[in-house]
Scaffold this active site. Structure first.
Site, mmCIF file in Angstrom:
data_model
loop_
_atom_site.group_PDB
_atom_site.id
_atom_site.type_symbol
_atom_site.label_atom_id
_atom_site.label_comp_id
_atom_site.label_asym_id
_atom_site.label_seq_id
_atom_site.Cartn_x
_atom_site.Cartn_y
_atom_site.Cartn_z
ATOM 1 C CG ASP A 228 -1.925 -1.173 1.162
ATOM 2 O OD1 ASP A 228 -2.160 -1.697 0.055
ATOM 3 O OD2 ASP A 228 -2.458 -1.545 2.225
ATOM 4 C CG HIS A 284 -1.090 -6.649 1.432
ATOM 5 N ND1 HIS A 284 -0.238 -5.565 1.473
ATOM 6 C CD2 HIS A 284 -2.296 -6.136 1.092
ATOM 7 C CE1 HIS A 284 -0.898 -4.460 1.169
ATOM 8 N NE2 HIS A 284 -2.156 -4.784 0.928
ATOM 9 N NE ARG A 294 -11.396 -11.414 3.117
ATOM 10 C CZ ARG A 294 -10.549 -10.415 2.874
ATOM 11 N NH1 ARG A 294 -10.422 -9.906 1.675
ATOM 12 N NH2 ARG A 294 -9.835 -9.927 3.864
#
Ligand SMILES: O=C(O)CCC(=O)C(=O)O
Ligand SMILES: [Fe+2]
Length: 345
Positions: A228, A284, A294
């Site tokens: 990020d 990630h 989800r």
């Protein structure tokens, strides 16, 4: 002064990089969404290596957060100040949004040179394959007009929940960053200057994510490996699995379980730079499931776009060049995962 949204206007995207697939009623994964297998695709361990859990009321919170940032770059926080009812409300509104028929969601499609609205992840143009994911990005008050389009007679409940969520997330981000600043051993003056800058920052975004049930989860990917860009990310992912972090030392891809009621916090590129590499920015990805749809909600917090970011230590040799947040986001938008190495000294 440039706003955070305006930072994205210089890199217009093509529509096919913005429009998600219509995931309803697909019996198989289309070729456009089949990702080649790579060696590090399979998690090396089925066990959930537990990432640190930090209670924000703990008297040793500075040491605990500092240790978690240095050793993992990711941790879960409890006593974070966001009530269970607020988090349930956000989740409910997230489901309400993504359950809308595709033509409705398309009415609030992100513009090619825009930053907010419905669409794919911003990293889509860097890959030849598409993601099993749809998102909705909120910056500042952008969500109000979008909600009015989606639910002309019933937009208030979305707006109220998002408004409260943005405020609470901002308060939590400030709290976490003040704790983190303390762990960087700055002079009193440096700490106070940075605290003021963090407090004044309007660089933040709320991202709602949806990863529909996938006919063949081994072929598709929710979000490919990435870091990020901003200082830190606070993630609410309820109790569904899907998020994985890459852990060196032979562990490979480690699933991140979510501790009930906790929020997951991860270090982003800007904090990695400020800490002179002491805090790893977390690599990630999100995998998808054959049985579970989800949703997640991420809050990204950064520094003012015109502020300068550089390693804060006055005693260590700096690992990274100094540059503005806007310049860094520009490099990331052009070079994606190579951005940090391009500013290495
Ligand atoms: O959905 C998740 O668990 C993670 C989302 C994420 O990595 C992102 O939005 O950058
Ligand atoms: Fe992410």
């Amino acid at each position: 002064m440039t706003t955070f949204s305006e930072v994205y206007t210089n890199n217009p995207l093509q529509l096919h990089h913005i429009i998600p697939l219509d995931f309803n009623s697909l019996q198989a994964v289309p070729d456009s969404h089949i990702w080649p297998k790579s060696d590090d695709d399979v998690p090396t361990s089925d066990e959930y290596l537990s990432i640190p859990i930090v209670d924000l009321m703990d008297p040793d919170v500075v040491d605990r957060v500092s240790h978690a940032c240095q050793t993992w770059g990711i941790f879960q926080v409890t006593n974070h100040g966001l009530s269970p009812s607020l988090l349930e409300g956000v989740e409910e509104e997230t489901w309400r949004l993504f359950s809308l028929p595709v033509p409705e969601k398309m009415k609030v499609l992100r513009l090619p040179d825009g930053a907010t609205g419905y669409g794919t992840a911003r990293i889509a143009p860097f890959y030849s394959k598409s993601m099993w994911h749809e998102g909705f990005t909120i910056i500042g008050g952008s969500f109000v007009e979008h909600a009015k389009v989606l639910w002309p007679n019933d937009y208030k409940r979305f707006c109220d929940v998002i408004d409260e969520c943005q405020k609470s997330m901002k308060t939590l981000a400030h709290k976490l960053l003040h704790i983190i600043l303390k762990s960087l051993n700055l002079s009193e003056e440096q700490e106070s200057n940075w605290a003021t800058m963090i407090h004044q920052s309007e660089t933040n975004a709320l991202q709602l994510n949806s990863y529909p049930t996938c006919p063949d989860p081994n072929q598709a990917i929710g979000l490919p490996p990435h870091t990020d860009s901003l200082l830190l990310t606070i993630l609410h992912h309820s109790n569904t699995s899907g998020l994985q972090i890459f852990r060196d030392g032979g562990f490979g891809w480690v699933p991140v379980s979510s501790f009930p009621g906790a929020l997951t916090v991860n270090v982003g590129d800007l904090l990695h730079i400020l800490s002179n590499g002491k805090f790893p920015t977390v690599y990630h990805r999100v995998v998808v499931s054959g049985t579970c749809h989800r949703v997640s909600m991420g809050y990204f917090y950064g520094l003012p776009v015109d502020s300068t970011v550089e390693p804060l230590s006055k005693v260590e040799f700096p690992m990274y060049k100094s540059l503005t947040v806007r310049e860094y986001i520009g490099i990331k938008n052009e070079c994606h995962e190579k951005a940090l190495s391009l500013i290495r000294i």
